[in-house]
Design a protein around this motif. Sequence first.
Motif, PDB file in Angstrom:
ATOM      1  N   HIS A  14     -12.639   7.903   2.267  1.00  0.00           N
ATOM      2  CA  HIS A  14     -11.964   7.946   3.937  1.00  0.00           C
ATOM      3  C   HIS A  14     -12.415   7.874   5.276  1.00  0.00           C
ATOM      4  O   HIS A  14     -12.780   7.068   5.755  1.00  0.00           O
ATOM      5  CB  HIS A  14     -10.990   7.205   3.941  1.00  0.00           C
ATOM      6  CG  HIS A  14      -9.815   6.922   3.212  1.00  0.00           C
ATOM      7  ND1 HIS A  14      -9.939   5.813   2.351  1.00  0.00           N
ATOM      8  CD2 HIS A  14      -8.136   7.206   2.437  1.00  0.00           C
ATOM      9  CE1 HIS A  14      -8.971   5.875   1.295  1.00  0.00           C
ATOM     10  NE2 HIS A  14      -8.718   6.466   1.249  1.00  0.00           N
TER      11      HIS A  14
ATOM     12  N   GLY B 255       0.674  -1.253   0.081  1.00  0.00           N
ATOM     13  CA  GLY B 255       0.322   0.225   0.119  1.00  0.00           C
ATOM     14  C   GLY B 255       0.578   1.250  -0.267  1.00  0.00           C
ATOM     15  O   GLY B 255       1.649   1.507   1.483  1.00  0.00           O
TER      16      GLY B 255
ATOM     17  N   VAL C 249      -5.995  -7.968  -0.450  1.00  0.00           N
ATOM     18  CA  VAL C 249      -4.103  -8.367  -0.050  1.00  0.00           C
ATOM     19  C   VAL C 249      -4.205  -9.901   0.199  1.00  0.00           C
ATOM     20  O   VAL C 249      -3.344 -10.317   0.303  1.00  0.00           O
ATOM     21  CB  VAL C 249      -3.862  -7.548  -0.202  1.00  0.00           C
ATOM     22  CG1 VAL C 249      -3.576  -6.207  -1.459  1.00  0.00           C
ATOM     23  CG2 VAL C 249      -3.737  -6.541   1.378  1.00  0.00           C
TER      24      VAL C 249
ATOM     25  N   LYS D  75       3.600   3.592  -8.311  1.00  0.00           N
ATOM     26  CA  LYS D  75       4.231   4.559  -6.836  1.00  0.00           C
ATOM     27  C   LYS D  75       5.101   4.025  -5.933  1.00  0.00           C
ATOM     28  O   LYS D  75       4.914   4.055  -5.243  1.00  0.00           O
ATOM     29  CB  LYS D  75       2.684   4.399  -6.489  1.00  0.00           C
ATOM     30  CG  LYS D  75       1.120   4.684  -7.379  1.00  0.00           C
ATOM     31  CD  LYS D  75       0.362   4.875  -6.166  1.00  0.00           C
ATOM     32  CE  LYS D  75      -0.745   5.663  -7.170  1.00  0.00           C
ATOM     33  NZ  LYS D  75      -1.712   5.509  -6.089  1.00  0.00           N
TER      34      LYS D  75
ATOM     35  N   ASN E 242       2.337  -2.562  -4.193  1.00  0.00           N
ATOM     36  CA  ASN E 242       1.514  -1.783  -5.034  1.00  0.00           C
ATOM     37  C   ASN E 242       0.498  -2.572  -5.851  1.00  0.00           C
ATOM     38  O   ASN E 242       1.029  -2.982  -7.337  1.00  0.00           O
ATOM     39  CB  ASN E 242       2.023  -0.114  -4.036  1.00  0.00           C
ATOM     40  CG  ASN E 242       0.990   0.323  -5.041  1.00  0.00           C
ATOM     41  OD1 ASN E 242      -0.160   0.673  -3.439  1.00  0.00           O
ATOM     42  ND2 ASN E 242      -0.034   1.575  -5.401  1.00  0.00           N
TER      43      ASN E 242
ATOM     44  N   THR F 147      -7.026   1.112   7.838  1.00  0.00           N
ATOM     45  CA  THR F 147      -8.205   1.849   8.961  1.00  0.00           C
ATOM     46  C   THR F 147      -9.616   0.701   8.653  1.00  0.00           C
ATOM     47  O   THR F 147     -10.119   1.062   7.570  1.00  0.00           O
ATOM     48  CB  THR F 147      -8.703   3.298   9.125  1.00  0.00           C
ATOM     49  OG1 THR F 147      -7.731   3.895  10.269  1.00  0.00           O
ATOM     50  CG2 THR F 147      -9.972   2.901  10.407  1.00  0.00           C
TER      51      THR F 147
ATOM     52  N   ASN G  72      -1.046   7.983   0.707  1.00  0.00           N
ATOM     53  CA  ASN G  72      -0.339   8.842   0.209  1.00  0.00           C
ATOM     54  C   ASN G  72      -0.225   8.905   2.204  1.00  0.00           C
ATOM     55  O   ASN G  72       1.168   9.602   3.094  1.00  0.00           O
ATOM     56  CB  ASN G  72      -2.209   9.958   1.100  1.00  0.00           C
ATOM     57  CG  ASN G  72      -2.741  10.615  -0.370  1.00  0.00           C
ATOM     58  OD1 ASN G  72      -1.746  10.540  -1.080  1.00  0.00           O
ATOM     59  ND2 ASN G  72      -4.015  11.011  -0.405  1.00  0.00           N
TER      60      ASN G  72
ATOM     61  N   GLY H 153       0.686   5.249   2.911  1.00  0.00           N
ATOM     62  CA  GLY H 153       1.754   4.292   2.909  1.00  0.00           C
ATOM     63  C   GLY H 153       2.946   4.461   2.300  1.00  0.00           C
ATOM     64  O   GLY H 153       4.481   4.423   2.882  1.00  0.00           O
TER      65      GLY H 153
ATOM     66  N   MET I 214      -0.938  -0.943   4.048  1.00  0.00           N
ATOM     67  CA  MET I 214      -1.783  -0.006   4.819  1.00  0.00           C
ATOM     68  C   MET I 214      -2.429   0.484   3.079  1.00  0.00           C
ATOM     69  O   MET I 214      -2.069   1.072   2.611  1.00  0.00           O
ATOM     70  CB  MET I 214      -0.602   1.532   4.775  1.00  0.00           C
ATOM     71  CG  MET I 214      -0.996   2.654   4.875  1.00  0.00           C
ATOM     72  SD  MET I 214      -1.534   2.721   6.846  1.00  0.00           S
ATOM     73  CE  MET I 214      -2.017   3.893   6.724  1.00  0.00           C
TER      74      MET I 214
ATOM     75  N   LYS J 256     -16.201   6.103   5.184  1.00  0.00           N
ATOM     76  CA  LYS J 256     -15.688   4.453   5.307  1.00  0.00           C
ATOM     77  C   LYS J 256     -15.905   4.872   6.964  1.00  0.00           C
ATOM     78  O   LYS J 256     -16.619   3.890   7.552  1.00  0.00           O
ATOM     79  CB  LYS J 256     -14.267   4.381   4.873  1.00  0.00           C
ATOM     80  CG  LYS J 256     -13.993   2.905   5.250  1.00  0.00           C
ATOM     81  CD  LYS J 256     -13.270   2.806   5.746  1.00  0.00           C
ATOM     82  CE  LYS J 256     -11.749   3.362   5.582  1.00  0.00           C
ATOM     83  NZ  LYS J 256     -10.901   3.659   5.919  1.00  0.00           N
TER      84      LYS J 256
HETATM   85  P1  NAP Z   1      -4.438   6.538  -0.328  1.00  0.00           P
HETATM   86  O1  NAP Z   1      -3.767   7.434  -0.496  1.00  0.00           O
HETATM   87  O2  NAP Z   1      -6.329   6.060  -0.892  1.00  0.00           O
HETATM   88  O3  NAP Z   1      -3.816   5.027  -0.794  1.00  0.00           O
HETATM   89  C1  NAP Z   1      -4.490   3.804  -0.818  1.00  0.00           C
HETATM   90  C2  NAP Z   1      -3.721   2.464  -1.083  1.00  0.00           C
HETATM   91  O4  NAP Z   1      -4.568   1.163  -1.261  1.00  0.00           O
HETATM   92  C3  NAP Z   1      -3.090   2.533  -2.423  1.00  0.00           C
HETATM   93  O5  NAP Z   1      -1.557   2.121  -2.622  1.00  0.00           O
HETATM   94  C4  NAP Z   1      -4.233   1.991  -3.211  1.00  0.00           C
HETATM   95  O6  NAP Z   1      -3.627   1.338  -4.192  1.00  0.00           O
HETATM   96  C5  NAP Z   1      -4.566   0.386  -2.563  1.00  0.00           C
HETATM   97  N1  NAP Z   1      -4.930  -0.063  -2.942  1.00  0.00           N
HETATM   98  C6  NAP Z   1      -7.081   0.410  -3.107  1.00  0.00           C
HETATM   99  N2  NAP Z   1      -7.750  -0.385  -2.754  1.00  0.00           N
HETATM  100  C7  NAP Z   1      -6.908  -2.024  -3.369  1.00  0.00           C
HETATM  101  C8  NAP Z   1      -7.260  -2.883  -4.009  1.00  0.00           C
HETATM  102  N3  NAP Z   1      -8.264  -3.728  -3.441  1.00  0.00           N
HETATM  103  N4  NAP Z   1      -6.100  -4.231  -3.951  1.00  0.00           N
HETATM  104  C9  NAP Z   1      -5.248  -3.906  -3.653  1.00  0.00           C
HETATM  105  N5  NAP Z   1      -4.551  -2.457  -3.357  1.00  0.00           N
HETATM  106  C10 NAP Z   1      -5.943  -1.260  -2.545  1.00  0.00           C
HETATM  107  O7  NAP Z   1      -4.890   5.868   1.319  1.00  0.00           O
HETATM  108  P2  NAP Z   1      -4.307   7.110   2.539  1.00  0.00           P
HETATM  109  O8  NAP Z   1      -4.240   8.052   2.658  1.00  0.00           O
HETATM  110  O9  NAP Z   1      -2.471   6.114   2.550  1.00  0.00           O
HETATM  111  O10 NAP Z   1      -4.597   5.390   3.832  1.00  0.00           O
HETATM  112  C11 NAP Z   1      -4.144   4.036   3.979  1.00  0.00           C
HETATM  113  C12 NAP Z   1      -5.842   3.590   5.146  1.00  0.00           C
HETATM  114  O11 NAP Z   1      -5.337   4.716   6.258  1.00  0.00           O
HETATM  115  C13 NAP Z   1      -6.782   3.774   5.145  1.00  0.00           C
HETATM  116  O12 NAP Z   1      -7.565   2.844   5.569  1.00  0.00           O
HETATM  117  C14 NAP Z   1      -6.933   5.348   5.669  1.00  0.00           C
HETATM  118  O13 NAP Z   1      -8.254   5.453   6.499  1.00  0.00           O
HETATM  119  C15 NAP Z   1      -6.051   5.390   7.150  1.00  0.00           C
HETATM  120  N6  NAP Z   1      -5.880   6.511   7.109  1.00  0.00           N
HETATM  121  C16 NAP Z   1      -5.470   7.565   6.351  1.00  0.00           C
HETATM  122  C17 NAP Z   1      -5.157   8.959   6.909  1.00  0.00           C
HETATM  123  C18 NAP Z   1      -4.541  10.034   6.099  1.00  0.00           C
HETATM  124  O14 NAP Z   1      -4.471  10.799   6.347  1.00  0.00           O
HETATM  125  N7  NAP Z   1      -4.005   9.754   4.307  1.00  0.00           N
HETATM  126  C19 NAP Z   1      -4.483   8.896   8.161  1.00  0.00           C
HETATM  127  C20 NAP Z   1      -4.966   7.504   9.549  1.00  0.00           C
HETATM  128  C21 NAP Z   1      -5.485   6.761   9.201  1.00  0.00           C
HETATM  129  P3  NAP Z   1      -3.331   2.598  -5.805  1.00  0.00           P
HETATM  130  O15 NAP Z   1      -2.111   3.214  -5.777  1.00  0.00           O
HETATM  131  O16 NAP Z   1      -3.267   0.950  -6.604  1.00  0.00           O
HETATM  132  O17 NAP Z   1      -4.230   2.468  -5.536  1.00  0.00           O
END
Ligand code: NAP
Length: 286
Positions: A236, A8, A74, A36, A31, A96, A11, A13, A64, A239
């Motif tokens: 997110h 993952g 995954v 990426k 990924n 999450t 943003n 990861g 992640m 969700k």
């Molecule tokens: P993001 O930028 O949307 O990235 C999502 C990641 O998940 C990407 O690497 C994506 O791959 C992968 N993914 C999505 N669907 C998939 C699938 N079916 N199979 C395999 N890989 C898949 O999310 P993020 O902001 O990094 O957040 C990741 C997690 O952390 C979430 O659960 C979020 O709620 C939590 N979180 C986020 C934050 C924040 O501020 N951003 C803070 C705390 C917690 P691709 O690159 O191929 O799309």
Amino acid sequence: MQRIGWIGLGNMGIPMAKNLLKAGFELTVYNRTAAKAASLTDMGARLADSPSALWKNADTVIIMVSDDKAALQVLEGPHGLLHGAGAGKTVINMSTVSPATGRHMAGDLAAKGAEYLDAPVSGSVKPAELAQLIVLAGGKREVFEAAKPIFEKLGKISFYMGGQGAGNSAKLAINMLVAFNMQGLAETIHFARENGIAPAEMMAIINESAVGNGFSKLKTPNLVNDEHPAAFALQHMAKDLRLAKEEGMNGPAGLAVEESYRKAAAAGLGELDLSAILKFLEQKGN
Ligand code: NAP
């Protein structure tokens, strides 16, 4: 040093995986969109072509990804982590997801003799870059203790919350408060602007006041400029509120804010930052 696999590169990861590389861990990444991974392989990470291929070079794999569906994909999907998981292997899920999904994943891995820890994080992209995240872990205490050297390179503190799913429950609780804060700030700015007070002035007042906080300061540029590049995507948060509702969140503010984010995501604002809830308020009727 543990050999680590990482799944993952979104943003969160990318900066988190970079911190493990900087700390000297041997890292292999996967990924779904392989392109990426370029900034990680430039820093010395290996690239795997499937989740299960990570086990060749790793005893611990960190996930992640976006949501429950992605985490299950995954783990259980074709070439998922279940292939090749066994005794001595550990999966740490920092995404999450719902406590139920966490427990389900733990059961899958236990059947193979492998360990599972839920370890979602509080803090967004900036704290991820600065290794200042807060880790909320659930699972066996000894698995948490073994993972601590990793968490120390990703965050400023890690909390052991209890058995499997407890980290997820704590994460949903803290994100309720984040959503209340964001909704409150957006409604305040919207009301102020409708009554002739500029957003920049209103945010200056808030940030000087007793209700100003790190979060209001972090989101000030977004609210003042009405620009919302995603750090934490609105979809997110929608969700997370849905998951909290499924786990029993039923207070008046919680239910209202869940509806607000759900409708904002359905209105096409999901890929913007959660601060785009301000844009939703600007749309007539919201
Ligand atoms: P993001 O930028 O949307 O990235 C999502 C990641 O998940 C990407 O690497 C994506 O791959 C992968 N993914 C999505 N669907 C998939 C699938 N079916 N199979 C395999 N890989 C898949 O999310 P993020 O902001 O990094 O957040 C990741 C997690 O952390 C979430 O659960 C979020 O709620 C939590 N979180 C986020 C934050 C924040 O501020 N951003 C803070 C705390 C917690 P691709 O690159 O191929 O799309």
